[in-house]
Design an enzyme around this catalytic site. Structure first.
Site, PDB file in Angstrom:
ATOM      1  N   LYS A  11      45.738 -41.168 -33.385  1.00  0.00           N
ATOM      2  CA  LYS A  11      46.237 -42.160 -32.433  1.00  0.00           C
ATOM      3  C   LYS A  11      45.817 -43.530 -32.899  1.00  0.00           C
ATOM      4  CE  LYS A  11      48.229 -43.488 -28.694  1.00  0.00           C
ATOM      5  NZ  LYS A  11      49.067 -44.344 -29.603  1.00  0.00           N
ATOM      6  N   GLN A  44      39.309 -47.145 -35.490  1.00  0.00           N
ATOM      7  CA  GLN A  44      40.016 -46.469 -34.396  1.00  0.00           C
ATOM      8  C   GLN A  44      39.355 -45.132 -34.044  1.00  0.00           C
ATOM      9  OE1 GLN A  44      43.216 -48.291 -33.680  1.00  0.00           O
ATOM     10  NE2 GLN A  44      42.895 -47.370 -31.678  1.00  0.00           N
ATOM     11  N   LYS A  50      46.070 -45.148 -38.165  1.00  0.00           N
ATOM     12  CA  LYS A  50      46.657 -46.492 -38.103  1.00  0.00           C
ATOM     13  C   LYS A  50      47.749 -46.566 -39.150  1.00  0.00           C
ATOM     14  CE  LYS A  50      45.807 -50.334 -35.796  1.00  0.00           C
ATOM     15  NZ  LYS A  50      45.097 -50.547 -34.513  1.00  0.00           N
ATOM     16  N   GLY A 100      51.706 -49.984 -30.855  1.00  0.00           N
ATOM     17  CA  GLY A 100      51.809 -51.312 -31.449  1.00  0.00           C
ATOM     18  C   GLY A 100      50.471 -51.840 -31.938  1.00  0.00           C
ATOM     19  N   ASP A 101      50.549 -52.935 -32.667  1.00  0.00           N
ATOM     20  CA  ASP A 101      49.386 -53.741 -33.069  1.00  0.00           C
ATOM     21  C   ASP A 101      50.017 -55.104 -33.406  1.00  0.00           C
ATOM     22  OD1 ASP A 101      46.325 -53.238 -33.856  1.00  0.00           O
ATOM     23  OD2 ASP A 101      47.132 -54.567 -35.376  1.00  0.00           O
ATOM     24  N   THR A 122      44.989 -54.212 -23.367  1.00  0.00           N
ATOM     25  CA  THR A 122      43.928 -54.591 -24.308  1.00  0.00           C
ATOM     26  C   THR A 122      43.206 -55.841 -23.798  1.00  0.00           C
ATOM     27  OG1 THR A 122      45.349 -53.711 -26.044  1.00  0.00           O
ATOM     28  CG2 THR A 122      43.402 -54.919 -26.749  1.00  0.00           C
ATOM     29  N   ASN A 179      49.699 -60.786 -27.717  1.00  0.00           N
ATOM     30  CA  ASN A 179      49.575 -59.885 -26.578  1.00  0.00           C
ATOM     31  C   ASN A 179      48.137 -59.787 -26.051  1.00  0.00           C
ATOM     32  OD1 ASN A 179      48.799 -56.698 -26.117  1.00  0.00           O
ATOM     33  ND2 ASN A 179      50.565 -57.363 -24.909  1.00  0.00           N
ATOM     34  N   SER A 210      47.075 -46.244 -23.664  1.00  0.00           N
ATOM     35  CA  SER A 210      48.033 -45.418 -24.399  1.00  0.00           C
ATOM     36  C   SER A 210      47.794 -43.945 -24.084  1.00  0.00           C
ATOM     37  CB  SER A 210      47.879 -45.631 -25.913  1.00  0.00           C
ATOM     38  OG  SER A 210      48.556 -46.791 -26.319  1.00  0.00           O
TER      39      SER A 210
END
Ligand code: GLU
Length: 449
Positions: free
Chosen positions: A93, A114, A129, A168-169, A213, A244, A381
């Protein structure tokens, strides 16, 4: 760099030798290894079973060609990546980053971080990732769509709700996730909602995911402040970035009574003594994908726009780096300390250089690393995956409360772990050890794989 535990130093040397030229990955590994010395001393089974060496080697790395056609009919070429780092706790993830700076070393550092971040959330998710050196800036919607479709044409075979679940990132938001999900659905002929997160609310997304986030980072800082009997009320805050993470960190800080006086994009920063006007920021950045120069032009003389300086020159009590890796260096840390900053919490991934972290911590500034402070995005998420699995959709209030609870529990776990290992108040040690132990124990239980 501080010395590593005698059993960890050779592992780090091996990581550097086996992954040449990947400076960000080396940095991320070193930071974790620096913290876990005491755990390794107390638990020889981790090194006996080579848990740490195995953790530093991704389970799978996928690199692929992404050809696409631009609006003028010219063929363009990018490189796609997915690093499936560790699946001891759940399916891989982690987000996808589309940015020209992306290369394997960036994806590996993000994937490595992560693993521990996802472990800290307490949710059943492993670490991965991906991304591409594609630059969405200046591209038309049609070009972004064709790129996403080409990217997914290769990636889809590696995904699945029980296998690997991207999100997303930087450079990947609702628009990109839409194109990626649409193409996955078309190729596979399956409406498999749980295969991607960050989806739109009308097609399987979760409420609060867009905000998560930034909100999570603000919640984490509120918990740090509450620890000393304080709050955001009346506090002056600086947030770097204007994407974001930054936008929703600013929103929540304002809701909790703080005042964010500066934010930045890759061209410069704005300083608005009245507090950042969030409606205007959202209009410029979210709706129009514009630049902060427009913020300064629209508001006028009250606002100072600086194109050749550092946002860390702006005096504040709380600083939230929410832009990108290594954006807060030693010089920035010295300015923050000189201006009386008390808390730095990372909304971005690894935005503070190791030297800057050391300076801040030795000056008594409380420092929250990204794997703890920005875990709210991936945690939400995981909440989106839960809703998809049960074909349910939760209210904003309920989802936000779950997020706040998760951030509270990460905060408590960091502090308790730091205390147990003789580093009271050290969030870096707490986050690294708590994140590591859970993954390491699972890896031990699962055998040599
Ligand atoms: N890219 C985000 C992060 O750095 C979110 C990942 C996700 O939601 O899977 O944690």
């Amino acid at each position: 760099m501080p010395d590593l535990h005698e059993k960890l130093a050779p592992i780090f040397d091996e990581v550097v030798a086996r992954n040449p030229g990947e400076a960000e990955f080396h940095q991320a590994v070193h930071e974790v290894l620096e913290s876990i010395g005491p755990v390794v001393s107390a638990n020889p089974e981790y090194t006996d079973a080579e848990v740490i060496r195995r953790l530093c080697e991704p389970e799978r790395q996928i690199i692929f060609r992404v050809p696409w056609t631009d609006d003028s009919g010219k063929v363009q070429l990018n490189r796609g990546f997915r690093v499936e780092f560790n699946s001891a706790l759940g399916p891989y993830k982690g987000g996808l980053r589309f940015h020209p700076s992306v290369y394997l070393g960036i994806i590996k550092f993000l994937g490595f971080e992560q693993i521990f971040k996802n472990s800290l959330t307490g949710m059943p998710i492993g670490g991965g990732k991906g991304g591409s050196d594609f630059d969405p800036k200046g591209k038309s919607d049609a070009e972004v769509m064709r790129f996403c479709q080409s990217f997914m044409t290769e990636l889809y075979r590696h995904l699945g709700e029980y296998t690997d679940v991207p999100a997303g990132d930087i450079g990947v938001g609702g628009r990109e996730i839409g194109y990626l999900f649409g193409h996955y659905k078309r190729i596979t002929n399956r409406y498999e909602s749980g295969v991607l997160t960050g989806k739109g609310l009308t097609w399987g997304g979760s409420r609060v995911r867009v905000e998560a986030t930034g909100y999570g980072t603000a919640f984490f800082v509120a918990d740090m402040l509450a620890q000393e009997g304080s709050s955001f009320e009346g506090r002056q805050v600086v947030v770097s970035g204007a994407g974001n993470v930054a936008i929703y960190a600013i929103e929540k800080v304002h809701q909790m009574g703080g005042k964010v006086v500066a934010c930045s994009d890759s061209n410069g920063y704005v300083m608005d003594p009245a507090g950042i006007d969030l409606d205007l920021l959202k209009e410029i950045k979210e709706a129009k994908r514009g630049r902060l120069t427009e913020y300064a032009e629209r508001i006028g003389s009250r606002v100072k726009y600086v194109s050749d300086g550092s946002i860390w020159d702006v005096p504040c009590e709380i600083a939230l780096p929410c832009a990108t890796q290594n954006e807060l260096n030693a010089a920035g840390a010295e300015r923050l300390i000189a201006n009386g900053c008390q808390i730095v919490a990372e909304g971005a991934n690894m935005p503070t250089t190791p030297e800057a972290i050391r300076l801040l911590q030795s000056a008594g500034v409380k420092f929250a690393p990204g794997k703890a402070a920005n875990a709210g995005g991936v945690a939400t998420s995981a909440l989106e995956m839960q809703q998809n699995a049960s074909r349910d959709s939760w209210s904003f209030e309920y989802t936000e409360e779950r997020l706040a609870e998760i951030m509270r529990s990460i905060h408590t776990r960091c502090l308790e772990t730091a205390e147990t290992f003789g580093a009271p108040g050290d969030y870096v040690v707490g986050a690294n050890i708590a994140g590591f132990t859970q993954v390491a124990d699972a890896m031990l239980a699962l055998g040599i794989i």
